[in-house]
Design an enzyme around this catalytic site. Structure first.
Site, PDB file in Angstrom:
ATOM      1  N   HIS A  19       0.814  -1.215   0.000  1.00  0.00           N
ATOM      2  CA  HIS A  19       0.000   0.000   0.000  1.00  0.00           C
ATOM      3  C   HIS A  19       0.846   1.262   0.000  1.00  0.00           C
ATOM      4  O   HIS A  19       0.436   2.281  -0.563  1.00  0.00           O
ATOM      5  CB  HIS A  19      -0.950  -0.018   1.190  1.00  0.00           C
ATOM      6  CG  HIS A  19      -2.007  -1.073   1.071  1.00  0.00           C
ATOM      7  ND1 HIS A  19      -2.649  -1.631   2.163  1.00  0.00           N
ATOM      8  CD2 HIS A  19      -2.531  -1.700  -0.024  1.00  0.00           C
ATOM      9  CE1 HIS A  19      -3.518  -2.532   1.742  1.00  0.00           C
ATOM     10  NE2 HIS A  19      -3.466  -2.600   0.432  1.00  0.00           N
ATOM     11  N   HIS A  42      -8.221  -8.154  -8.267  1.00  0.00           N
ATOM     12  CA  HIS A  42      -8.656  -8.884  -7.068  1.00  0.00           C
ATOM     13  C   HIS A  42      -8.853  -7.859  -5.943  1.00  0.00           C
ATOM     14  O   HIS A  42      -7.977  -7.665  -5.106  1.00  0.00           O
ATOM     15  CB  HIS A  42      -7.616  -9.922  -6.646  1.00  0.00           C
ATOM     16  CG  HIS A  42      -7.321 -10.948  -7.693  1.00  0.00           C
ATOM     17  ND1 HIS A  42      -6.562 -10.688  -8.814  1.00  0.00           N
ATOM     18  CD2 HIS A  42      -7.689 -12.259  -7.786  1.00  0.00           C
ATOM     19  CE1 HIS A  42      -6.467 -11.786  -9.552  1.00  0.00           C
ATOM     20  NE2 HIS A  42      -7.152 -12.743  -8.951  1.00  0.00           N
ATOM     21  N   SER A  99      -6.589  -2.020  -0.836  1.00  0.00           N
ATOM     22  CA  SER A  99      -6.081  -1.188  -1.927  1.00  0.00           C
ATOM     23  C   SER A  99      -7.177  -0.400  -2.645  1.00  0.00           C
ATOM     24  O   SER A  99      -6.915   0.730  -3.081  1.00  0.00           O
ATOM     25  CB  SER A  99      -5.271  -2.031  -2.912  1.00  0.00           C
ATOM     26  OG  SER A  99      -5.903  -3.255  -3.192  1.00  0.00           O
ATOM     27  N   GLU A 117     -13.906  -8.452  -8.437  1.00  0.00           N
ATOM     28  CA  GLU A 117     -13.880  -9.335  -7.275  1.00  0.00           C
ATOM     29  C   GLU A 117     -14.847 -10.487  -7.526  1.00  0.00           C
ATOM     30  O   GLU A 117     -16.008 -10.266  -7.849  1.00  0.00           O
ATOM     31  CB  GLU A 117     -14.259  -8.585  -6.002  1.00  0.00           C
ATOM     32  CG  GLU A 117     -14.340  -9.463  -4.760  1.00  0.00           C
ATOM     33  CD  GLU A 117     -13.074 -10.281  -4.508  1.00  0.00           C
ATOM     34  OE1 GLU A 117     -13.205 -11.484  -4.224  1.00  0.00           O
ATOM     35  OE2 GLU A 117     -11.956  -9.705  -4.613  1.00  0.00           O
ATOM     36  N   ASP A 141     -14.091 -12.873 -12.497  1.00  0.00           N
ATOM     37  CA  ASP A 141     -12.683 -13.221 -12.333  1.00  0.00           C
ATOM     38  C   ASP A 141     -11.830 -12.130 -12.970  1.00  0.00           C
ATOM     39  O   ASP A 141     -11.904 -11.895 -14.179  1.00  0.00           O
ATOM     40  CB  ASP A 141     -12.420 -14.577 -12.985  1.00  0.00           C
ATOM     41  CG  ASP A 141     -11.007 -15.078 -12.736  1.00  0.00           C
ATOM     42  OD1 ASP A 141     -10.046 -14.346 -13.064  1.00  0.00           O
ATOM     43  OD2 ASP A 141     -10.846 -16.192 -12.223  1.00  0.00           O
ATOM     44  N   GLY A 142     -11.009 -11.467 -12.162  1.00  0.00           N
ATOM     45  CA  GLY A 142     -10.222 -10.349 -12.653  1.00  0.00           C
ATOM     46  C   GLY A 142      -9.185 -10.730 -13.682  1.00  0.00           C
ATOM     47  O   GLY A 142      -8.911  -9.961 -14.613  1.00  0.00           O
ATOM     48  N   ASP A 162      -3.360  -8.493  -7.804  1.00  0.00           N
ATOM     49  CA  ASP A 162      -3.073  -8.845  -6.407  1.00  0.00           C
ATOM     50  C   ASP A 162      -3.868 -10.088  -6.006  1.00  0.00           C
ATOM     51  O   ASP A 162      -4.761 -10.017  -5.171  1.00  0.00           O
ATOM     52  CB  ASP A 162      -3.436  -7.645  -5.519  1.00  0.00           C
ATOM     53  CG  ASP A 162      -3.189  -7.899  -4.050  1.00  0.00           C
ATOM     54  OD1 ASP A 162      -2.425  -8.826  -3.731  1.00  0.00           O
ATOM     55  OD2 ASP A 162      -3.778  -7.172  -3.228  1.00  0.00           O
TER      56      ASP A 162
END
Length: 267
Positions: A19, A42, A99, A117, A141-142, A162
């Site tokens: 971060h 994600h 994030s 997400e 699904d990213g 991520d």
């Protein structure tokens, strides 16, 4: 793939590393009077309570952001601390931003947000926690969507990848995906966060092979890796890594500073 819950790990030392670098990148990007797009593959729920039973059970936040604040690693005007302060003002002193909320609190009204997400409960929480900021949220699904999201409009901006790293095939899939994204969106900042495991962890060889492959394929990229004491006895994650294509000005210096600070941590 749907079992991971970041609430157990929110605010840990890996989050501090990730971060702080993310906030540094967004701070640079928002200095120019030009709109940008921020994307995540994600996103998680975006907001966590460090006094929740799950967080207290692991103690990772106590060894992470709570310890780091006592050590004064960041000045109040650091973008990471600005985002953290904004979240605490809105949600209380035990709140910690994922994030998405780090980004949302640093971006401007002219900027665009797109977040993915897959987990149903996490997505529902993300919708609630991002409602005040707007943006486009995808319950998908990213990794499957990443190519379709690029190049974005506005074209200037960044994508954070991520994953939970529970799906072992991601170690092979993600480097290929990054190469495809870079060809479609050559001006975009593409940041990949990954855990660093103790040698005894089964995923450690795959993780190192992935990073070595990325290093060979993208020698111009910035790779920031930090080591830290395990959060508890037997915990397999002993470090945090961030791979960044097209790193913005100032990121290398912040990565070097963080590396020096993490090197001083003792168990």
């Amino acid at each position: 793939m749907l079992s991971y819950q970041h609430i157990y790990h929110a605010g840990n030392l890996a989050d501090v590393h990730k971060h702080a670098l993310l906030a540094t990148m967004l701070d640079y990007l928002t200095r120019k009077d030009k709109p940008l797009t921020y994307m995540e593959t994600h996103a998680g729920r975006g907001l966590y309570a460090l006094n929740a039973e799950e967080a207290r059970k692991t103690g990772e936040a106590a060894a992470g952001i709570e310890r780091i604040e006592r050590l004064n690693w960041f000045s109040p005007d650091h973008p990471y601390m600005r985002a953290l302060a904004a979240v605490r003002r809105a949600h209380g002193p035990a709140a910690y931003p994922g994030s998405p909320l780090v980004a949302a609190n640093l971006l401007r009204p002219i900027d665009a947000i797109q977040l993915c997400e897959l987990h149903p409960q996490e997505f529902a929480a993300l919708q609630h926690n991002l409602a005040a900021f707007g943006g486009i949220l995808h319950h998908k699904d990213g990794l499957q969507m990443a190519l379709g999201l690029t190049p974005p409009t506005p074209r200037r901006g960044m994508m954070l990848i991520d994953p939970s790293w529970e799906v072992k095939s991601d170690y092979d899939l993600i480097p290929k995906l990054i190469g495809q994204i870079a060809r479609k969106w050559n001006v975009g900042i593409v940041a990949l966060w990954y855990p660093i495991f103790a040698a005894t962890v089964a995923s450690a060889p795959a993780q190192r092979a992935m990073v070595n492959g990325l290093r060979r394929a993208h020698p111009e990229a910035l790779i920031s890796e930090v080591a830290f004491p395990p959060a508890r006895e037997g915990h397999g994650m002993t470090g945090s890594g961030m791979f960044v294509l097209n790193p913005p000005w100032g990121l290398e210096g912040e990565a070097r500073r963080l590396g020096q600070l993490f090197a001083k941590l003792k168990p």
